[in-house]
Design a protein around this motif. Structure first.
Motif, mmCIF file in Angstrom:
data_model
loop_
_atom_site.group_PDB
_atom_site.id
_atom_site.type_symbol
_atom_site.label_atom_id
_atom_site.label_comp_id
_atom_site.label_asym_id
_atom_site.label_seq_id
_atom_site.Cartn_x
_atom_site.Cartn_y
_atom_site.Cartn_z
ATOM 1 N N SER A 46 42.365 46.297 6.977
ATOM 2 C CA SER A 46 41.594 45.311 7.737
ATOM 3 C C SER A 46 40.522 46.002 8.578
ATOM 4 O O SER A 46 39.383 45.557 8.651
ATOM 5 N N ARG A 47 40.902 47.120 9.210
ATOM 6 C CA ARG A 47 39.920 47.874 9.997
ATOM 7 C C ARG A 47 38.823 48.435 9.097
ATOM 8 O O ARG A 47 37.642 48.396 9.434
ATOM 9 N N ASN A 51 34.960 47.649 9.302
ATOM 10 C CA ASN A 51 33.958 48.704 9.443
ATOM 11 C C ASN A 51 32.885 48.609 8.364
ATOM 12 O O ASN A 51 31.702 48.775 8.647
ATOM 13 N N ARG A 52 33.313 48.338 7.116
ATOM 14 C CA ARG A 52 32.339 48.192 6.035
ATOM 15 C C ARG A 52 31.409 47.005 6.303
ATOM 16 O O ARG A 52 30.201 47.088 6.080
ATOM 17 N N ALA A 56 27.393 47.266 6.903
ATOM 18 C CA ALA A 56 26.451 46.496 6.086
ATOM 19 C C ALA A 56 25.495 45.704 6.984
ATOM 20 O O ALA A 56 24.286 45.670 6.736
ATOM 21 N N LYS A 57 26.049 45.083 8.017
ATOM 22 C CA LYS A 57 25.198 44.337 8.956
ATOM 23 C C LYS A 57 24.233 45.278 9.667
ATOM 24 O O LYS A 57 23.064 44.950 9.876
ATOM 25 N N LEU A 58 24.728 46.449 10.048
ATOM 26 C CA LEU A 58 23.895 47.429 10.734
ATOM 27 C C LEU A 58 22.754 47.903 9.833
ATOM 28 O O LEU A 58 21.599 47.989 10.270
#
Length: 141
Positions: A46-47, A51-52, A56-58
């Motif tokens: 889940s972490r 993080n992925r 991706a948003k970043l």
């Protein structure tokens, strides 16, 4: 030591171990261990998923910022080119007009100031136009 709720950590572990022993014996310990390991794996997964998703948003945000910066730079360069063209036309017009005006008022301090400003800007020396020849008496009369 007891926790704020009044139960010590060791006591809680003992209680859980006792319940597991009553419920299913050694098989229950294996199931509990498997459940804890599975829970830890799901939590890590889940972490990692979170993080992925965040990465991706970043990356999308950074790409948007890069595009906005590039668009802004292009716009500034276009405006700069337009302004340079306007300034060059104005300089050229001044070079053409100033000698003609100096013929009529050669001692004007404003024209002298304009000439000195143009001399600073342009590498070309601006010479005043020669005065028109005097009209012969035969033509003036």
């Amino acid at each position: 030591m007891s926790e704020p709720g009044g139960v010590s950590t060791g006591g809680a572990i003992g209680l859980v171990a006792g319940l597991l022993a009553l419920i299913g014996g050694p098989a229950a310990f294996g199931k509990a261990g498997a459940w804890l390991a599975d829970r830890a794996d799901r939590r890590r997964q889940s972490r990692a998923d979170g993080n992925r998703e965040w990465e991706a948003k970043l990356k999308a945000w950074e790409a948007e910022l890069d595009e906005r910066a590039a668009a802004s730079l292009r716009q500034c360069e276009e405006q700069c080119a337009e302004l340079r063209a306007v300034v060059e036309k104005m300089r050229f017009a001044m070079v053409l007009i100033l000698p003609e005006v100096e013929r009529f008022a050669p001692s004007s301090p404003l024209l002298q100031k304009a000439s000195s400003l143009l001399a600073e800007i342009l590498p070309v020396a601006i010479k005043p136009a020669p005065a028109p020849p005097e009209r012969p008496e035969s033509i003036s009369a």
